[in-house]
Design an enzyme around this catalytic site. Structure first.
Site, PDB file in Angstrom:
ATOM      1  N   ASP A  86      -7.428  -5.885   6.054  1.00 42.76           N
ATOM      2  CA  ASP A  86      -7.379  -4.439   5.851  1.00 42.76           C
ATOM      3  C   ASP A  86      -8.748  -3.860   5.528  1.00 42.76           C
ATOM      4  O   ASP A  86      -9.506  -4.447   4.754  1.00 42.76           O
ATOM      5  CB  ASP A  86      -6.460  -4.131   4.652  1.00 42.76           C
ATOM      6  CG  ASP A  86      -5.192  -3.418   5.061  1.00 42.76           C
ATOM      7  OD1 ASP A  86      -5.130  -2.891   6.194  1.00 42.76           O
ATOM      8  OD2 ASP A  86      -4.256  -3.393   4.240  1.00 42.76           O
ATOM      9  N   GLU A 184       4.419   2.410   9.613  1.00 39.06           N
ATOM     10  CA  GLU A 184       5.068   2.211   8.310  1.00 39.06           C
ATOM     11  C   GLU A 184       5.980   3.397   7.985  1.00 39.06           C
ATOM     12  O   GLU A 184       5.552   4.563   8.071  1.00 39.06           O
ATOM     13  CB  GLU A 184       3.991   2.046   7.212  1.00 39.06           C
ATOM     14  CG  GLU A 184       4.597   1.880   5.816  1.00 39.06           C
ATOM     15  CD  GLU A 184       3.647   1.327   4.768  1.00 39.06           C
ATOM     16  OE1 GLU A 184       2.508   0.962   5.097  1.00 39.06           O
ATOM     17  OE2 GLU A 184       4.076   1.276   3.595  1.00 39.06           O
TER      18      GLU A 184
HETATM   19  O1  KIV Z   1      -1.681  -3.643   2.762  1.00 39.43           O
HETATM   20  C1  KIV Z   1      -0.627  -4.058   3.269  1.00 39.43           C
HETATM   21  O2  KIV Z   1      -0.072  -5.086   2.869  1.00 39.43           O
HETATM   22  C2  KIV Z   1      -0.039  -3.288   4.349  1.00 39.43           C
HETATM   23  C3  KIV Z   1       1.407  -3.529   4.642  1.00 39.43           C
HETATM   24  C4  KIV Z   1       2.241  -2.777   3.683  1.00 39.43           C
HETATM   25  C5  KIV Z   1       1.722  -3.206   6.034  1.00 39.43           C
HETATM   26  O3  KIV Z   1      -0.690  -2.472   4.923  1.00 39.43           O
END
Ligand code: KIV
Length: 267
Positions: A86, A184
């Protein structure tokens, strides 16, 4: 037998052949190993680490160094799955920042693909990353990094105008080079429309059973997250004999299309 190597191309091929795949979050080497051994195709090192590992209220304070640290650990535990990392809050606010930080996730963390929140407002960022050979997953629908702007974690796209916006953003981001989408908390029907409208794989969470793949936060799926657990998650450890069994049960339910059912989806 060692698990097969999963790449972005493998997942695009799976979509083309109508084969669903399973995604879970992980933040350390031991769980990454368990996920890989038990059939998960993609591990997401999500900024949810701020909540489930660091005990924060939101994902906003998570830093790029935090995500790099956990991505490296996951990479040591799993050698065949696709590792998605991320981009934390504000790490992708401009194309220049995004290039620097996505580059770090790949060079220092060992990520294979980065995920970033945002719709058409992030089109230029996605285009630049893609031009530089960095695979991107665009996160649409509920974007937890915008929780204060949204006024809470709410289902997105119930009104026709918002649904059209999400559908149109999905097309624009794929056009700009996104290799995958993550949706989401959107109504099932909208998720199905988006999934059918794009050629790239769509991963759902709280988006119904019609996407190409599903993701859950690992600790929600094991029923160990303290406090509130979202309606769309399910405790797969209850009724399983071990963590390995729970992961296998999740993977099988995703592949067969029995998870999520109506109880874990939104209208
Ligand atoms: O940060 C995360 O784990 C996510 C999921 C909720 C899809 O983006």
């Amino acid at each position: 037998m060692s698990p097969r190597k999963i790449t972005v191309s493998t997942l695009k091929q799976m979509k083309a052949e109508g084969e669903r795949f399973a995604v879970l979050t992980a933040y350390d080497a031991s769980f990454a190993y368990q996920l890989e051994q038990n059939g998960v195709e993609v591990i997401l090192v999500g900024d949810t680490l701020g909540m489930v590992i660091q005990g924060l209220d939101t994902t906003l304070p998570v830093s790029i160094d935090d995500v790099i640290y956990h991505t490296r650990a996951v990479r040591r535990g799993a050698t065949s799955v696709l590792i998605m990392a991320d981009m934390p809050f504000m790490s992708d606010a401009t194309p220049e920042l995004a290039v620097r930080n996505a580059g770090r996730l790949m060079k220092e963390g060992g990520a294979h693909i980065v995920k970033l929140e945002g719709g058409a407002n992030q089109e230029e960022v996605v285009r630049r990353l893609s031009e530089l050979g960095i695979p991107v997953c665009s996160h649409l629908g509920l974007q937890p990094q915008s929780v204060h702007k949204l006024g809470g974690y709410k289902v997105q796209g119930r009104e026709a105008s918002m649904a059209e916006q999400i559908l149109s953003d999905a097309g624009r981001l794929v056009e700009a080079g996104a290799d995958m989408l993550l949706l989401e908390c959107v109504p099932r029907e909208l998720a199905a429309q988006v999934t059918n409208s794009v050629s790239v794989p769509v991963i759902g969470i709280g988006a119904g059973p019609d996407t190409d793949a599903q993701v859950l936060v690992l600790y929600d799926m094991l029923g160990i997250t303290p406090g509130h657990r979202p309606k769309f998650s399910h405790d797969f450890l209850a009724g399983s004999e071990s963590i390995a069994d729970a992961i296998q049960a999740y993977v099988e339910s995703v592949k067969q299309g029995s998870f999520p059912d109506a109880e874990h989806s939104f209208k």
